[in-house]
Design a protein around this motif. Structure first.
Motif, PDB file in Angstrom:
ATOM      1  N   HIS A 268       0.793  -1.227   0.000  1.00  0.00           N
ATOM      2  CA  HIS A 268       0.000   0.000   0.000  1.00  0.00           C
ATOM      3  C   HIS A 268       0.829   1.283   0.000  1.00  0.00           C
ATOM      4  O   HIS A 268       0.246   2.366  -0.119  1.00  0.00           O
ATOM      5  N   GLY A 269       2.143   1.171   0.161  1.00  0.00           N
ATOM      6  CA  GLY A 269       2.954   2.374   0.292  1.00  0.00           C
ATOM      7  C   GLY A 269       2.932   3.272  -0.936  1.00  0.00           C
ATOM      8  O   GLY A 269       2.736   2.780  -2.061  1.00  0.00           O
ATOM      9  N   PRO A 270       3.146   4.588  -0.761  1.00  0.00           N
ATOM     10  CA  PRO A 270       3.300   5.272   0.525  1.00  0.00           C
ATOM     11  C   PRO A 270       1.990   5.220   1.325  1.00  0.00           C
ATOM     12  O   PRO A 270       0.922   5.463   0.775  1.00  0.00           O
TER      13      PRO A 270
ATOM     14  N   VAL B 114       2.763  11.675   8.009  1.00  0.00           N
ATOM     15  CA  VAL B 114       3.920  11.436   7.143  1.00  0.00           C
ATOM     16  C   VAL B 114       3.892   9.962   6.746  1.00  0.00           C
ATOM     17  O   VAL B 114       4.073   9.091   7.594  1.00  0.00           O
ATOM     18  N   PRO B 115       3.658   9.663   5.483  1.00  0.00           N
ATOM     19  CA  PRO B 115       3.555   8.261   5.075  1.00  0.00           C
ATOM     20  C   PRO B 115       4.918   7.583   5.050  1.00  0.00           C
ATOM     21  O   PRO B 115       5.966   8.240   4.994  1.00  0.00           O
ATOM     22  N   VAL B 116       4.887   6.274   5.072  1.00  0.00           N
ATOM     23  CA  VAL B 116       6.111   5.486   4.926  1.00  0.00           C
ATOM     24  C   VAL B 116       6.006   4.674   3.644  1.00  0.00           C
ATOM     25  O   VAL B 116       4.916   4.349   3.183  1.00  0.00           O
ATOM     26  N   ASP B 117       7.163   4.355   3.095  1.00  0.00           N
ATOM     27  CA  ASP B 117       7.209   3.582   1.865  1.00  0.00           C
ATOM     28  C   ASP B 117       8.399   2.641   1.930  1.00  0.00           C
ATOM     29  O   ASP B 117       9.329   2.822   2.740  1.00  0.00           O
ATOM     30  N   LEU B 118       8.370   1.631   1.075  1.00  0.00           N
ATOM     31  CA  LEU B 118       9.487   0.698   0.994  1.00  0.00           C
ATOM     32  C   LEU B 118      10.727   1.437   0.495  1.00  0.00           C
ATOM     33  O   LEU B 118      10.652   2.237  -0.439  1.00  0.00           O
ATOM     34  N   ASP B 119      11.858   1.197   1.111  1.00  0.00           N
ATOM     35  CA  ASP B 119      13.118   1.755   0.618  1.00  0.00           C
ATOM     36  C   ASP B 119      13.755   0.704  -0.291  1.00  0.00           C
ATOM     37  O   ASP B 119      14.386  -0.241   0.179  1.00  0.00           O
TER      38      ASP B 119
ATOM     39  N   ARG C 184      11.724   0.376  13.790  1.00  0.00           N
ATOM     40  CA  ARG C 184      12.682  -0.731  13.651  1.00  0.00           C
ATOM     41  C   ARG C 184      13.021  -0.986  12.183  1.00  0.00           C
ATOM     42  O   ARG C 184      14.186  -1.156  11.818  1.00  0.00           O
ATOM     43  N   LEU C 185      11.991  -1.034  11.353  1.00  0.00           N
ATOM     44  CA  LEU C 185      12.214  -1.318   9.939  1.00  0.00           C
ATOM     45  C   LEU C 185      12.977  -0.194   9.257  1.00  0.00           C
ATOM     46  O   LEU C 185      13.775  -0.438   8.348  1.00  0.00           O
ATOM     47  N   ALA C 186      12.759   1.034   9.697  1.00  0.00           N
ATOM     48  CA  ALA C 186      13.509   2.165   9.141  1.00  0.00           C
ATOM     49  C   ALA C 186      14.976   2.078   9.534  1.00  0.00           C
ATOM     50  O   ALA C 186      15.868   2.358   8.719  1.00  0.00           O
ATOM     51  N   ARG C 187      15.235   1.673  10.785  1.00  0.00           N
ATOM     52  CA  ARG C 187      16.635   1.538  11.211  1.00  0.00           C
ATOM     53  C   ARG C 187      17.348   0.450  10.414  1.00  0.00           C
ATOM     54  O   ARG C 187      18.551   0.541  10.153  1.00  0.00           O
ATOM     55  N   LEU C 188      16.611  -0.572  10.026  1.00  0.00           N
ATOM     56  CA  LEU C 188      17.200  -1.636   9.217  1.00  0.00           C
ATOM     57  C   LEU C 188      17.386  -1.232   7.758  1.00  0.00           C
ATOM     58  O   LEU C 188      18.016  -1.950   6.978  1.00  0.00           O
ATOM     59  N   GLY C 189      16.797  -0.104   7.380  1.00  0.00           N
ATOM     60  CA  GLY C 189      16.929   0.364   5.999  1.00  0.00           C
ATOM     61  C   GLY C 189      15.902  -0.224   5.054  1.00  0.00           C
ATOM     62  O   GLY C 189      16.061  -0.118   3.840  1.00  0.00           O
ATOM     63  N   LEU C 190      14.828  -0.802   5.608  1.00  0.00           N
ATOM     64  CA  LEU C 190      13.822  -1.446   4.758  1.00  0.00           C
ATOM     65  C   LEU C 190      12.705  -0.495   4.343  1.00  0.00           C
ATOM     66  O   LEU C 190      12.096  -0.677   3.288  1.00  0.00           O
ATOM     67  N   ILE C 191      12.402   0.490   5.192  1.00  0.00           N
ATOM     68  CA  ILE C 191      11.392   1.478   4.835  1.00  0.00           C
ATOM     69  C   ILE C 191      11.952   2.874   5.119  1.00  0.00           C
ATOM     70  O   ILE C 191      12.958   3.027   5.800  1.00  0.00           O
ATOM     71  N   ARG C 192      11.272   3.857   4.579  1.00  0.00           N
ATOM     72  CA  ARG C 192      11.679   5.255   4.776  1.00  0.00           C
ATOM     73  C   ARG C 192      10.430   6.115   4.804  1.00  0.00           C
ATOM     74  O   ARG C 192       9.353   5.704   4.347  1.00  0.00           O
ATOM     75  N   GLU C 193      10.572   7.308   5.352  1.00  0.00           N
ATOM     76  CA  GLU C 193       9.458   8.242   5.310  1.00  0.00           C
ATOM     77  C   GLU C 193       9.380   8.868   3.931  1.00  0.00           C
ATOM     78  O   GLU C 193      10.399   9.264   3.350  1.00  0.00           O
ATOM     79  N   ALA C 194       8.177   8.923   3.401  1.00  0.00           N
ATOM     80  CA  ALA C 194       7.951   9.556   2.104  1.00  0.00           C
ATOM     81  C   ALA C 194       7.554  11.004   2.322  1.00  0.00           C
ATOM     82  O   ALA C 194       7.275  11.433   3.450  1.00  0.00           O
ATOM     83  N   ALA C 195       7.543  11.768   1.252  1.00  0.00           N
ATOM     84  CA  ALA C 195       7.153  13.169   1.351  1.00  0.00           C
ATOM     85  C   ALA C 195       5.711  13.268   1.817  1.00  0.00           C
ATOM     86  O   ALA C 195       4.833  12.591   1.274  1.00  0.00           O
ATOM     87  N   PRO C 196       5.418  14.106   2.831  1.00  0.00           N
ATOM     88  CA  PRO C 196       4.027  14.229   3.296  1.00  0.00           C
ATOM     89  C   PRO C 196       3.169  14.918   2.251  1.00  0.00           C
ATOM     90  O   PRO C 196       3.668  15.728   1.460  1.00  0.00           O
TER      91      PRO C 196
END
Length: 402
Positions: free
Chosen positions: A36-38, A85-90, A61-73
């Motif tokens: 569903h991302g973002p 602020v949505p998140v999306d797959l990195d 946790r997933l952001a620290r692992l580099g798996l997801i990131r914050e997308a532009a709001p």
């Protein structure tokens, strides 16, 4: 109470299920972002049934692992309060390697976290001795990574037909290659220095279709693979059935009524003998349609208007549909995905397949979503399935293949 006394536990039973619960919740969150991302964290909570606090924790946790990131709001022209602020797959950091060993050649590939093929190479077999084939596969991955800077390899997925034991990491038996008890995980792991995950290609592709393809959201999926090897895989409630020593899905010797092709087992009309790409190409050569062993040349001849090529492909798809219909009756899945060259490239073949499978289930029978990259996706998806099932055990950033 003396100072040395142990504190009274807050729970009489240790919460041994907590690690499993965390892994499952992290998997659900990551797969929701993939699908569903973002996507806003509040939406993930609503989709998954997890608490907003739990979703926030897992996203961190997933952001620290580099798996997801914050997308532009999203822009907000009016309104009070901070926008979500949505998140999306990195998908910019990591890659997985994929190896698929077919009868005439090996496919090596690199995939990103969305299951997209970033790089791919086909290695024709000069003999099928296992050590040589696997050594060339590792070298092929090395070459692809050298030409694809910037991506950290997380691991390697390996897929093949025949009897593949996922837990032991071995190809137990592949009669067409002449392989028996080949320790694939050990051999490729030693050459690459990366984690290696091994499975049969039908099971690999059923996971790929559930994660990235045409079976997203289906509660039960049957995948039918028709190549030189013919086999199947079945998934229900997010689990692929493997059976003892991963022997589930072996349908090569199902009898085909009216079949005439001799099988290595000594009988006539076994499913794999009738539907194998080797049989298709032999019949096409005998009819003067092609002069080689590539089934895509039969597809090309049909596209150019050769009526014999069309008849061969449609007939094969119709027989595949009968096999799919039998499995539909037994397993009753929501979705049937078929990997077969005619079905993936020609509407008349797809129609023949669906008609033979049963008119009442036409909408449930679909061709593979990976028309031009099915073998590359099969290999890589073995590793990606492991990642999406347990993202919290992501290994430290891998090193380039030696």
């Amino acid at each position: 109470m003396p100072r040395t006394a142990a504190p009274i536990p807050t729970s009489p039973v240790p919460r041994v299920a907590d690690p499993d619960r965390r892994r499952t919740s992290a998997s659900v969150v990551l797969r929701s972002v993939l699908a569903h991302g973002p996507v806003a964290r509040s939406t993930i909570a609503r989709l998954t049934g997890l608490s907003p606090a739990s979703v926030t924790d897992h996203c961190a946790r997933l952001a620290r692992l580099g798996l997801i990131r914050e997308a532009a709001p999203p822009r907000r022209a009016k309104g009070v309060g901070r926008p979500h602020v949505p998140v999306d797959l990195d998908d910019s950091r990591f890659l997985v390697g994929g190896v698929h060993v077919a009868v005439p050649y090996t496919t090596v590939a690199l995939l990103d976290l969305r299951g997209r093929v970033v790089a791919e190479r086909r290695l024709e077999h000069a003999g099928t001795e296992p050590a040589r084939v696997l050594a060339r596969a590792a070298e092929g991955l090395d070459a692809l990574l050298a030409r694809t800077p910037g991506g950290t390899p997380l691991g390697v997925g390996f897929a093949a037909g025949g009897w593949v034991d996922r837990d032991r990491g071995t190809v137990v038996e592949h009669p067409l290659l002449g392989w028996r008890d080949v320790p694939v995980r050990e051999v490729i792991g030693a050459r690459t220095g990366l984690p290696v995950h091994v499975d049969g290609h039908a099971r690999a592709l059923v996971n790929a279709e559930r994660l990235f393809g045409r079976a997203r959201g289906s509660r039960s999926v049957l995948h039918l693979f028709v190549g030189n090897v013919v086999d199947a895989a079945f998934a229900t409630n997010d689990e692929v059935h493997h059976g003892p020593r991963s022997q589930a899905g072996s349908i090569a010797h199902l009898p085909v009524p009216g079949g005439t092709e001799p099988c290595e087992c000594g009988r006539l009309g076994c499913l794999q003998a009738e539907l194998s790409e080797r049989t298709l190409c032999r019949r096409a050569r005998a009819a003067g349609v092609i002069d080689g062993v590539n089934p895509m040349h039969v597809v090309a001849a049909a596209a150019a208007g050769d009526p014999v090529a069309v008849r061969l492909l449609v007939g094969r798809s119709r027989m595949t549909g009968r096999a799919a219909g039998l499995l539909l009756d037994v397993l009753n899945p929501e979705t049937v995905v078929v990997t077969e060259v005619g079905v993936m490239h020609r509407e008349d073949c797809l129609t023949a397949l669906r008609d033979a499978a049963g008119a009442h289930r036409v909408a449930d029978v679909v061709p593979s979503g990976f028309q031009d990259s099915v073998l590359a996706v099969a290999g890589g998806s073995v590793a990606l399935d492991v990642l999406y099932r347990d993202p919290l055990t992501l290994p430290s950033p891998g090193r380039a293949l030696p």
